[in-house]
Design an enzyme around this catalytic site. Sequence first.
Site, mmCIF file in Angstrom:
data_model
loop_
_atom_site.group_PDB
_atom_site.id
_atom_site.type_symbol
_atom_site.label_atom_id
_atom_site.label_comp_id
_atom_site.label_asym_id
_atom_site.label_seq_id
_atom_site.Cartn_x
_atom_site.Cartn_y
_atom_site.Cartn_z
ATOM 1 N N TYR A 147 0.817 -1.209 0.000
ATOM 2 C CA TYR A 147 0.000 0.000 0.000
ATOM 3 C C TYR A 147 0.853 1.262 0.000
ATOM 4 O O TYR A 147 0.466 2.274 -0.563
ATOM 5 C CB TYR A 147 -0.899 0.035 1.245
ATOM 6 C CG TYR A 147 -2.192 -0.704 1.100
ATOM 7 C CD1 TYR A 147 -2.208 -2.069 0.879
ATOM 8 C CD2 TYR A 147 -3.408 -0.031 1.204
ATOM 9 C CE1 TYR A 147 -3.398 -2.756 0.763
ATOM 10 C CE2 TYR A 147 -4.604 -0.707 1.085
ATOM 11 C CZ TYR A 147 -4.602 -2.061 0.869
ATOM 12 O OH TYR A 147 -5.787 -2.735 0.748
ATOM 13 N N LYS A 197 3.413 -15.869 3.643
ATOM 14 C CA LYS A 197 3.579 -16.523 2.331
ATOM 15 C C LYS A 197 5.077 -16.672 2.110
ATOM 16 O O LYS A 197 5.645 -16.153 1.151
ATOM 17 C CB LYS A 197 2.909 -15.628 1.261
ATOM 18 C CG LYS A 197 2.892 -16.180 -0.146
ATOM 19 C CD LYS A 197 1.863 -17.269 -0.377
ATOM 20 C CE LYS A 197 2.010 -17.846 -1.773
ATOM 21 N NZ LYS A 197 1.141 -19.032 -1.986
ATOM 22 N N ASP A 229 -2.893 -18.346 1.514
ATOM 23 C CA ASP A 229 -3.886 -18.970 0.633
ATOM 24 C C ASP A 229 -4.619 -20.097 1.361
ATOM 25 O O ASP A 229 -5.848 -20.233 1.261
ATOM 26 C CB ASP A 229 -3.259 -19.442 -0.696
ATOM 27 C CG ASP A 229 -1.936 -20.190 -0.520
ATOM 28 O OD1 ASP A 229 -1.418 -20.253 0.613
ATOM 29 O OD2 ASP A 229 -1.421 -20.726 -1.531
ATOM 30 N N ASP A 253 -6.216 -6.973 4.229
ATOM 31 C CA ASP A 253 -7.320 -6.368 3.482
ATOM 32 C C ASP A 253 -8.200 -7.468 2.912
ATOM 33 O O ASP A 253 -9.430 -7.443 3.031
ATOM 34 C CB ASP A 253 -6.763 -5.487 2.351
ATOM 35 C CG ASP A 253 -7.876 -4.849 1.544
ATOM 36 O OD1 ASP A 253 -8.836 -4.359 2.161
ATOM 37 O OD2 ASP A 253 -7.801 -4.856 0.299
ATOM 38 N N ASP A 257 -12.021 -9.054 4.410
ATOM 39 C CA ASP A 257 -13.254 -9.067 3.614
ATOM 40 C C ASP A 257 -13.834 -10.478 3.575
ATOM 41 O O ASP A 257 -15.050 -10.664 3.584
ATOM 42 C CB ASP A 257 -12.989 -8.598 2.169
ATOM 43 C CG ASP A 257 -13.293 -7.114 1.995
ATOM 44 O OD1 ASP A 257 -13.007 -6.341 2.932
ATOM 45 O OD2 ASP A 257 -13.809 -6.729 0.928
HETATM 46 C C1 IPM Z 1 -10.287 -1.402 3.925
HETATM 47 C C2 IPM Z 1 -10.555 -0.808 2.588
HETATM 48 C C3 IPM Z 1 -9.406 0.142 2.259
HETATM 49 C C4 IPM Z 1 -8.143 -0.692 2.183
HETATM 50 C C5 IPM Z 1 -9.584 0.967 0.997
HETATM 51 C C6 IPM Z 1 -10.900 1.711 0.990
HETATM 52 C C7 IPM Z 1 -8.432 1.910 0.791
HETATM 53 O O1 IPM Z 1 -10.729 -1.777 1.628
HETATM 54 O O2 IPM Z 1 -10.180 -0.632 4.909
HETATM 55 O O3 IPM Z 1 -10.183 -2.620 4.014
HETATM 56 O O4 IPM Z 1 -7.854 -1.271 1.129
HETATM 57 O O5 IPM Z 1 -7.449 -0.763 3.185
HETATM 58 MG MG MG Z 2 -10.705 -3.727 2.402
#
Ligand code: IPM
Ligand code: MG
Length: 370
Positions: A147, A197, A229, A253, A257
């Site tokens: 990032y 990894k 993975d 990240d 999710d």
């Molecule tokens: C998160 C989001 C952010 C990230 C984006 C919006 C920059 O997806 O907080 O997980 O990738 O960190």
């Molecule tokens: Mg995210």
Amino acid sequence: MKKYKIAILPGDGIGPEIMREAVKVLKLIDSRNPDVSFELEEAPFGASAYFQHGHPFPELTKKVCSSADAILKGPVGLNYEETEKIPVDLRPERGAILPLRKWLNTYANFRPVYLPKALAHFSPLKPEIIGEGIDIMMIRELVGGLYFGAKEVGVNERGLRYVKETLEYDEEQISRILHVGFKTAMGRKKVLHNIHKNNVLKSSVLWNEVLEEVARDYPQVKVVHVLVDAAATLLCLNPGQFDVMVMENMFGDILSDQGGGILGSLGLMPSACLGDDKAYYEPSHGSAPDIGGKNIANPYSMIGSVAMMLDLSFGMSRESKNIWDAMQNVFSQGYSTADLSKPGGDIKMIKTNEFGDRVVSELQKIPSNG
Ligand code: IPM
Ligand code: MG
């Protein structure tokens, strides 16, 4: 009397409406705890801030955040067409969220993947896989890695467009997040899943080397190494084996999710972003501009972020727990919002503001020290 100043950044899309419900909860906590008081100061942040102030993270917002004891931030971002009107580097992710994280140096991101009984029906996993419920704390490094590494875009000697993004970490950045992981594990089941990894990435080789060193300070913690993975698969097949997971930025990240996926919605994912001096709290999800302003978004992740703030920034762990319980009570009574309901489900559908009101009234039934 302790006075805390909280910066309120409502953000875009569903941000303002879920923030309103979180503020209701904060106000109740303020009014029923005579020894604390909250001063809330609102400031623009995100795409709407760009259109109103020419920048997604305006100077005036920095000022409000600098003087705040904690920051509560809503999701940001508008739809594709609106976003296209914003120069690439001033879009809310690159122009606001990442600079906020770097500026505050909030390197430790806590993302609870929490599925108590009252929420189990939201999960796409089978009941036998969920078992007694899911309770994972994902800890994501938040200010390093791909990032924030150097980036290069250009045309190479063969005339081809190319891009180069670097994954950078130094041992200090790695050890401080690992300490957070170990300390969190010490306060829970004393098991730490290290996500890496190292069969491919040198960054993981260094990460694991540093881990061996840091681990000496926490001899009671059992470390389990899992390739990222494989971790993705295991989260679906047997999430109950995880308690605290620690990982670098990009892995975190993606896996967080997936955490939202196994709960059944990213709307069930609040988060805390902690540095040594500053902290901010935000839902892990986006601003869902398609349903923004419709009063149907569930405020769980925003109110959950308030609960995390009370615990981690103000030491009010009892009230924090009370807020979680109040939200579970609303769900166990069968209520939910349209964005968090399966078609054909047996749900009493309510609006965003009613959900907030019900959380407040459930919270009122729980004594502040009870
Ligand atoms: C998160 C989001 C952010 C990230 C984006 C919006 C920059 O997806 O907080 O997980 O990738 O960190
Ligand atoms: Mg995210």
